[in-house]
Design a protein around this motif. Sequence first.
Motif, PDB file in Angstrom:
ATOM      1  N   PHE A 135     -28.501  -0.545 -22.527  1.00 47.99           N
ATOM      2  CA  PHE A 135     -29.544  -0.901 -23.499  1.00 47.99           C
ATOM      3  C   PHE A 135     -30.414   0.310 -23.815  1.00 47.99           C
ATOM      4  N   LEU A 136     -30.769   1.080 -22.773  1.00 50.42           N
ATOM      5  CA  LEU A 136     -31.596   2.262 -22.990  1.00 50.42           C
ATOM      6  C   LEU A 136     -30.879   3.274 -23.866  1.00 50.42           C
ATOM      7  N   ALA A 137     -29.575   3.524 -23.592  1.00 52.84           N
ATOM      8  CA  ALA A 137     -28.819   4.484 -24.402  1.00 52.84           C
ATOM      9  C   ALA A 137     -28.690   4.007 -25.843  1.00 52.84           C
ATOM     10  N   TRP A 138     -28.415   2.703 -26.025  1.00 53.24           N
ATOM     11  CA  TRP A 138     -28.309   2.169 -27.388  1.00 53.24           C
ATOM     12  C   TRP A 138     -29.645   2.237 -28.107  1.00 53.24           C
ATOM     13  N   GLY A 139     -30.724   1.885 -27.389  1.00 54.04           N
ATOM     14  CA  GLY A 139     -32.037   1.904 -28.027  1.00 54.04           C
ATOM     15  C   GLY A 139     -32.468   3.294 -28.451  1.00 54.04           C
ATOM     16  N   LEU A 140     -32.206   4.297 -27.599  1.00 53.87           N
ATOM     17  CA  LEU A 140     -32.637   5.658 -27.920  1.00 53.87           C
ATOM     18  C   LEU A 140     -31.668   6.390 -28.835  1.00 53.87           C
ATOM     19  N   GLY A 141     -30.369   6.031 -28.745  1.00 52.21           N
ATOM     20  CA  GLY A 141     -29.371   6.824 -29.465  1.00 52.21           C
ATOM     21  C   GLY A 141     -28.622   6.099 -30.551  1.00 52.21           C
ATOM     22  N   GLY A 142     -28.980   4.849 -30.871  1.00 52.73           N
ATOM     23  CA  GLY A 142     -28.300   4.135 -31.947  1.00 52.73           C
ATOM     24  C   GLY A 142     -28.498   4.836 -33.280  1.00 52.73           C
ATOM     25  N   VAL A 143     -27.414   5.067 -33.997  1.00 53.54           N
ATOM     26  CA  VAL A 143     -27.504   5.866 -35.230  1.00 53.54           C
ATOM     27  C   VAL A 143     -28.253   5.141 -36.340  1.00 53.54           C
ATOM     28  N   ALA A 144     -28.309   3.803 -36.293  1.00 57.07           N
ATOM     29  CA  ALA A 144     -28.950   3.044 -37.379  1.00 57.07           C
ATOM     30  C   ALA A 144     -30.432   2.797 -37.142  1.00 57.07           C
ATOM     31  N   HIS A 145     -30.979   3.263 -36.017  1.00 58.52           N
ATOM     32  CA  HIS A 145     -32.367   2.963 -35.689  1.00 58.52           C
ATOM     33  C   HIS A 145     -33.319   3.966 -36.327  1.00 58.52           C
ATOM     34  N   ALA A 146     -34.422   3.459 -36.869  1.00 56.79           N
ATOM     35  CA  ALA A 146     -35.492   4.345 -37.318  1.00 56.79           C
ATOM     36  C   ALA A 146     -36.218   4.910 -36.099  1.00 56.79           C
ATOM     37  N   ARG A 147     -36.991   5.966 -36.325  1.00 57.27           N
ATOM     38  CA  ARG A 147     -37.657   6.625 -35.201  1.00 57.27           C
ATOM     39  C   ARG A 147     -38.587   5.668 -34.470  1.00 57.27           C
ATOM     40  N   ARG A 148     -39.366   4.852 -35.213  1.00 58.47           N
ATOM     41  CA  ARG A 148     -40.294   3.939 -34.546  1.00 58.47           C
ATOM     42  C   ARG A 148     -39.529   2.875 -33.762  1.00 58.47           C
ATOM     43  N   THR A 149     -38.452   2.365 -34.350  1.00 58.49           N
ATOM     44  CA  THR A 149     -37.629   1.377 -33.644  1.00 58.49           C
ATOM     45  C   THR A 149     -37.023   1.979 -32.389  1.00 58.49           C
ATOM     46  N   ARG A 150     -36.569   3.226 -32.510  1.00 52.50           N
ATOM     47  CA  ARG A 150     -35.962   3.894 -31.359  1.00 52.50           C
ATOM     48  C   ARG A 150     -36.968   4.040 -30.222  1.00 52.50           C
ATOM     49  N   SER A 151     -38.205   4.377 -30.559  1.00 54.43           N
ATOM     50  CA  SER A 151     -39.232   4.530 -29.525  1.00 54.43           C
ATOM     51  C   SER A 151     -39.528   3.199 -28.837  1.00 54.43           C
ATOM     52  N   ALA A 152     -39.616   2.117 -29.626  1.00 54.40           N
ATOM     53  CA  ALA A 152     -39.913   0.809 -29.045  1.00 54.40           C
ATOM     54  C   ALA A 152     -38.774   0.333 -28.151  1.00 54.40           C
ATOM     55  N   LEU A 153     -37.547   0.441 -28.656  1.00 49.04           N
ATOM     56  CA  LEU A 153     -36.396   0.012 -27.861  1.00 49.04           C
ATOM     57  C   LEU A 153     -36.233   0.879 -26.617  1.00 49.04           C
ATOM     58  N   GLY A 154     -36.514   2.179 -26.762  1.00 44.51           N
ATOM     59  CA  GLY A 154     -36.414   3.063 -25.609  1.00 44.51           C
ATOM     60  C   GLY A 154     -37.422   2.720 -24.529  1.00 44.51           C
ATOM     61  N   GLY A 155     -38.639   2.327 -24.946  1.00 46.14           N
ATOM     62  CA  GLY A 155     -39.641   1.932 -23.960  1.00 46.14           C
ATOM     63  C   GLY A 155     -39.233   0.682 -23.212  1.00 46.14           C
ATOM     64  N   VAL A 156     -38.722  -0.311 -23.955  1.00 45.76           N
ATOM     65  CA  VAL A 156     -38.250  -1.535 -23.304  1.00 45.76           C
ATOM     66  C   VAL A 156     -37.083  -1.214 -22.373  1.00 45.76           C
ATOM     67  N   GLY A 157     -36.167  -0.371 -22.830  1.00 47.85           N
ATOM     68  CA  GLY A 157     -35.018  -0.003 -22.001  1.00 47.85           C
ATOM     69  C   GLY A 157     -35.422   0.713 -20.733  1.00 47.85           C
ATOM     70  N   ALA A 158     -36.431   1.588 -20.824  1.00 49.50           N
ATOM     71  CA  ALA A 158     -36.897   2.298 -19.629  1.00 49.50           C
ATOM     72  C   ALA A 158     -37.479   1.323 -18.605  1.00 49.50           C
ATOM     73  N   LEU A 159     -38.234   0.312 -19.087  1.00 49.48           N
ATOM     74  CA  LEU A 159     -38.781  -0.690 -18.170  1.00 49.48           C
ATOM     75  C   LEU A 159     -37.672  -1.503 -17.516  1.00 49.48           C
ATOM     76  N   LEU A 160     -36.674  -1.895 -18.315  1.00 47.67           N
ATOM     77  CA  LEU A 160     -35.549  -2.644 -17.758  1.00 47.67           C
ATOM     78  C   LEU A 160     -34.799  -1.822 -16.712  1.00 47.67           C
ATOM     79  N   LEU A 161     -34.615  -0.538 -17.012  1.00 49.54           N
ATOM     80  CA  LEU A 161     -33.895   0.312 -16.068  1.00 49.54           C
ATOM     81  C   LEU A 161     -34.689   0.487 -14.780  1.00 49.54           C
ATOM     82  N   ALA A 162     -35.998   0.648 -14.885  1.00 49.40           N
ATOM     83  CA  ALA A 162     -36.825   0.790 -13.681  1.00 49.40           C
ATOM     84  C   ALA A 162     -36.745  -0.468 -12.821  1.00 49.40           C
ATOM     85  N   ALA A 163     -36.805  -1.639 -13.470  1.00 42.64           N
ATOM     86  CA  ALA A 163     -36.708  -2.890 -12.716  1.00 42.64           C
ATOM     87  C   ALA A 163     -35.340  -3.032 -12.065  1.00 42.64           C
TER      88      ALA A 163
END
Length: 717
Positions: free
Chosen positions: A554-582
């Motif tokens: 999820f973190l890789a898709w959120g940060l590196g998805g080619v169709a994501h805008a920069r703001r979307t990428r940041s939001a998804l990356g933050g959620v992914g980082a929390l999921l990965l930490a948990a």
Amino acid sequence: MRRPSTLLAAAFALLGCSAASAASPSAVVVTPQVRTELVVHAPDGVVPGRTIALGLLIDHQPGWHTYWKNPGDAGLPTTFAWTLPAGVSAGEIAWPTPQRVPLGPLMNYGYDGRLLLPVPISIPPGFAAEALEIALRAEWLVCKDICIPEGGEFALRVPARAASASHAAEFDAAKAAIPVTLPDAAASAEVAAGALKLRVTGLPPSWKGRELAFFPEVGGVIHNAALPRARWDGEAWLAELPLDPQRSAGPSTIPAVLTAPGAIAGVQIEVAVAGEWPAVGAAAAAPSSGAAASAGQDGAGGPAPPGAAAASGALGLPLALLFAVAGGALLNLMPCVFPVLSLKVLGFAQHAGERARLLAGGLAYAAGVVVSFLALAGLLLALRAGGEQLGWGFQLQSPLVVAALAALFTIIGLNLAGVFEFGQMLPDRLATMQLRHPLADSALTGVLAVAVAAPCTAPFMGAALGFAVTLPAPQALAVFGALGIGMALPYLAASAWPALARALPRPGPWMATFKGLMAFPMFATVVWLIWVLGQQAGIDAVAALLGTLVALAFLAWGLGGVAHARRTRSALGGVGALLLAAALAWTLPALRSDAGAAMAAADGDWQPWSAERVAAATGSGQAVFVDFTAAWCVTCQFNKRTTLADARVDAAFAERRVLRLRADWTRRDDAITAELARLGRSGVPVYALYAPGGGAPTLLSEILSVDEVRGALAALP
């Protein structure tokens, strides 16, 4: 298309720590073999700035024994892992003087009856708690005619202001049995004629003229089962201690304990060794002495096994280098290397028609392979020199490394499948690094190849590696370097072969489909690694790792998805980082679980291995076949599911009444490592057939065939 190997180091850093496994602790743990209790001796209470004593009290059932710090020819020492309040520290085990525990051709060192292993506990000056809360994880190996690894979680609450002295007699007895250091005792030795010639002075006068026992604290040096040729020369005790024919160490100083008959405590000595240690194999040519020699035993002190001839000094460095090159080349045919083959084929396709670039990439890949082999070998040799019992492939004995590799190959597979692009999640400077430094990318692919291929053992590799770990470091590294050259040689030749470049199709749209296809070998590798982890740490660790891989995806898709805008990428990356930490908070403790250890138990007609079991069976007239294996060894699993599962082989084992034992090296096991060293090997698979009555075993090839196994069984007396 950017290659995923540029993130190799970052992927390994995701899983960099672990926590202890949970259990239900108490002060007493009882098994059918021993009763163990965590006890304390604090006659003045827990006084700040002073020391108290804790100890594990072990009551052995009749006939059972545990082991000293150096267990001898087989066994494992008891180990402690403490959990103490902040500022409180535990010292080392104060080992009582051991006793000799003979078993057939083996000589072990250990204890039976009632034993206390004391440990000093230092209380900090500012300690002000009402009680001292103590937790201990202890592990021990208890043996009779079989060996059983056991352990327990202990907990104890020691009141700070009350005396705790109910076990004073046991602590006094343990203190009296600890080897003493005498101010006038001095010991020196030199290596000559296959023996350690020892001279000790300053011993107790009452010992003069008596027969002494020598207990080295360093294993793999002397022939434990051979009695020394000893005599007294005035006040000096002189002894010739035959070297172990499969010696794995050559220290300049040997700490040891000397004891006399009837002495409660031995004398601690430091033996300074002068002269050069001979190459392994030279000791085997020297005449043995003592009881083992007079009995004509050829177990621990006999000739090298026929299949291990290459591990003796007769192999020679030139032949070892040749074997290493051949074994490295054959390593490319092992199934564990297939995922890296996929990456190399993708690289060839990307640069078809660019001969200079292909050749430069091949050279960089070869350099990455050779340097990685040398680095891994250097780490192995350094750890072995420090006393660690390790062999080739030791890194995959760690659940943490297995989990990190699973995460790495998941990321690679997701990238190849088009789920994300590295360029979308990295800063521009890093994203263009592969374009600016393509040779570094090829070299890192070589590093990845070694990470995956190192646990495998191809034909010729076993003998070469077994010989290499007995050599001085420069020569040993030369053998490992030759192994890397052999592995890289096919790719280097393909890169330099003009006809290959002409045969490859030109780059085009087909490559996108081919890139996605190459993701599936990566995912297959993840399946294998998860299975290995299940063997090591149990189903809970598997579930935890799968959860982590989902969060990582999820973190890789959120940060590196080619169709994501920069703001979307940041939001998804933050959620992914929390999921990965948990997920990591769940996974890291699970990786320390011992739940998978139970899987080394009996498997149909196969029983768990121990050196004592081999000696007992062959001594009673039964042949023994030992499969030295590991879950992370793909060659081992292939042989297990083909040749060793064949009905004809099973019938041949049954007809000859052969005891089948499995030595599972999936998790680190010092006893198996030591036995592999005795057989002249440093990795798995190894297949050893012991004839009835004892003697040196016959070693079969790494790639088993039905005819080879049946032929070896037919040759039994």
